[in-house]
Write a protein that holds these residues in place. Structure first.
Motif, PDB file in Angstrom:
ATOM      1  N   GLY A   4     -46.498  -8.491  29.785  1.00  0.00           N
ATOM      2  CA  GLY A   4     -47.613  -9.425  29.851  1.00  0.00           C
ATOM      3  C   GLY A   4     -48.743  -9.208  28.880  1.00  0.00           C
ATOM      4  N   ALA A   5     -48.757  -8.089  28.149  1.00  0.00           N
ATOM      5  CA  ALA A   5     -49.845  -7.833  27.211  1.00  0.00           C
ATOM      6  C   ALA A   5     -49.826  -8.851  26.071  1.00  0.00           C
ATOM      7  N   ASP A   6     -50.984  -9.124  25.518  1.00  0.00           N
ATOM      8  CA  ASP A   6     -51.058 -10.042  24.391  1.00  0.00           C
ATOM      9  C   ASP A   6     -50.443  -9.431  23.138  1.00  0.00           C
ATOM     10  N   LEU A   7     -50.509  -8.107  23.035  1.00  0.00           N
ATOM     11  CA  LEU A   7     -49.891  -7.403  21.913  1.00  0.00           C
ATOM     12  C   LEU A   7     -49.394  -6.057  22.411  1.00  0.00           C
ATOM     13  N   VAL A   8     -48.167  -5.697  22.019  1.00  0.00           N
ATOM     14  CA  VAL A   8     -47.594  -4.388  22.349  1.00  0.00           C
ATOM     15  C   VAL A   8     -47.338  -3.634  21.048  1.00  0.00           C
ATOM     16  N   GLY A   9     -47.858  -2.422  20.972  1.00  0.00           N
ATOM     17  CA  GLY A   9     -47.639  -1.577  19.810  1.00  0.00           C
ATOM     18  C   GLY A   9     -46.780  -0.381  20.169  1.00  0.00           C
ATOM     19  N   VAL A  10     -45.696  -0.183  19.441  1.00  0.00           N
ATOM     20  CA  VAL A  10     -44.827   0.984  19.637  1.00  0.00           C
ATOM     21  C   VAL A  10     -45.291   2.070  18.667  1.00  0.00           C
ATOM     22  N   VAL A  11     -45.810   3.160  19.203  1.00  0.00           N
ATOM     23  CA  VAL A  11     -46.334   4.239  18.378  1.00  0.00           C
ATOM     24  C   VAL A  11     -45.166   5.066  17.848  1.00  0.00           C
ATOM     25  N   VAL A  12     -45.156   5.299  16.543  1.00  0.00           N
ATOM     26  CA  VAL A  12     -43.998   5.931  15.917  1.00  0.00           C
ATOM     27  C   VAL A  12     -44.446   6.811  14.760  1.00  0.00           C
ATOM     28  N   ARG A  13     -43.664   7.848  14.483  1.00  0.00           N
ATOM     29  CA  ARG A  13     -43.833   8.670  13.290  1.00  0.00           C
ATOM     30  C   ARG A  13     -42.696   8.366  12.316  1.00  0.00           C
ATOM     31  N   GLY A  14     -42.914   8.678  11.061  1.00  0.00           N
ATOM     32  CA  GLY A  14     -41.930   8.342  10.039  1.00  0.00           C
ATOM     33  C   GLY A  14     -40.818   9.349   9.894  1.00  0.00           C
ATOM     34  N   ASP A  15     -40.119   9.652  10.970  1.00  0.00           N
ATOM     35  CA  ASP A  15     -38.943  10.518  10.882  1.00  0.00           C
ATOM     36  C   ASP A  15     -37.856   9.952  11.783  1.00  0.00           C
ATOM     37  N   LEU A  16     -36.614  10.326  11.519  1.00  0.00           N
ATOM     38  CA  LEU A  16     -35.466   9.745  12.211  1.00  0.00           C
ATOM     39  C   LEU A  16     -35.547   9.940  13.719  1.00  0.00           C
ATOM     40  N   ALA A  17     -36.003  11.135  14.153  1.00  0.00           N
ATOM     41  CA  ALA A  17     -36.078  11.422  15.583  1.00  0.00           C
ATOM     42  C   ALA A  17     -37.018  10.466  16.304  1.00  0.00           C
ATOM     43  N   SER A  18     -38.003   9.939  15.599  1.00  0.00           N
ATOM     44  CA  SER A  18     -38.950   8.998  16.202  1.00  0.00           C
ATOM     45  C   SER A  18     -38.534   7.553  15.967  1.00  0.00           C
ATOM     46  N   VAL A  19     -38.052   7.248  14.753  1.00  0.00           N
ATOM     47  CA  VAL A  19     -37.751   5.862  14.394  1.00  0.00           C
ATOM     48  C   VAL A  19     -36.550   5.316  15.153  1.00  0.00           C
TER      49      VAL A  19
END
Length: 255
Positions: A145-160
């Motif tokens: 239901g949020a107007d915007l959802v942000g997926v927090v991520v780091r630039g490495d394979l384990a996170s992406v």
């Protein structure tokens, strides 16, 4: 806008720190607006052991709000919040200390989402720290239901890799709403465009890796000229401005 939800898909990429950074930048990037951080991580609050470690009043927090009558009102939400600054332009609704407390909150989240709309009409935007997706007591109300959802991520394979899976899952959850965006906290040598392509998102909002400011936020020391001029605070202001463009304020229609 009304509600911005932040989540992660793997490990601890910095969701709580990102949420705090946005809250501190919010009134600067959006003059005249206040902001409320809802601490909704079902695995347990990172704020209670950091920023809010000095303690919170017994009448504050999501558990105190859930103990009241439903539906939740905007006035109740503000009453259970804790000011993060002297002017009360930045507030937090503290979360739970024990994951066991998460399940009884499920029935309250939908009501709280409705109250967030009323808060928006009174000049208060809401940022929600949802924590890691996939928790058995995850507050999916915010993700859907949020107007915007942000997926927090780091630039490495384990996170992406897990973040890309989370983005695909959110696409099904958010049919008819703005697709999830990425909140990149450490590019690790990759460009935002490369991260966006790997995740399958159109928008990548970048927060600068800034250990000193991150520690200051976690410890409650978000004050002074060094903080205000810090790379993370400047980047957070730019992210809030982009969020404002992606999810503009709702038009309130009066009859």
């Amino acid at each position: 806008m009304s509600v911005v939800a932040l989540c992660s898909a793997h490990g601890a990429p910095g969701t709580t720190t990102s949420a705090l950074a946005l809250c501190w930048a919010w009134p600067v990037a959006r003059p005249g607006r206040r902001v409320l951080l809802v601490d909704a991580d079902p695995a347990g609050s990172g704020l209670l052991t950091g920023y809010l470690s000095p303690g919170v009043p017994d009448a504050a927090g999501v558990s105190a709000l859930a103990a009241g009558r439903l539906p939740v009102t905007a006035e109740q939400v503000v009453g259970c919040g804790v000011a993060l600054d002297g002017a009360g332009t930045r507030m937090v609704l503290p979360g739970i200390a024990d994951p066991v407390q998460a399940r009884p909150l499920a029935s309250m989240w939908q009501s709280l989402l409705g109250a967030a709309r009323d808060l928006s009409d009174s000049g208060i935007d809401v940022v929600v720290d949802v924590g890691r997706v996939g928790h058995r007591a995850e507050p999916r109300t915010w993700l859907a239901g949020a107007d915007l959802v942000g997926v927090v991520v780091r630039g490495d394979l384990a996170s992406v890799a897990p973040a890309a899976a989370a983005v695909r899952g959110l696409a099904a959850e958010r049919t008819g709403r703005l697709a999830a965006v990425a909140v990149l906290v450490d590019a690790a040598g990759y460009s935002p465009a490369q991260i966006g392509e790997a995740l399958g998102v159109t928008h990548v909002l970048s927060l600068t890796r800034d250990p000193w400011t991150a520690r200051a936020l976690a410890a409650g020391g978000a004050t002074g000229w060094r903080f205000e001029r810090s790379p993370l605070h400047r980047a957070a202001r730019a992210v809030v401005e982009r969020i404002d463009a992606l999810a503009p304020d709702r038009t309130v229609v009066t009859r």
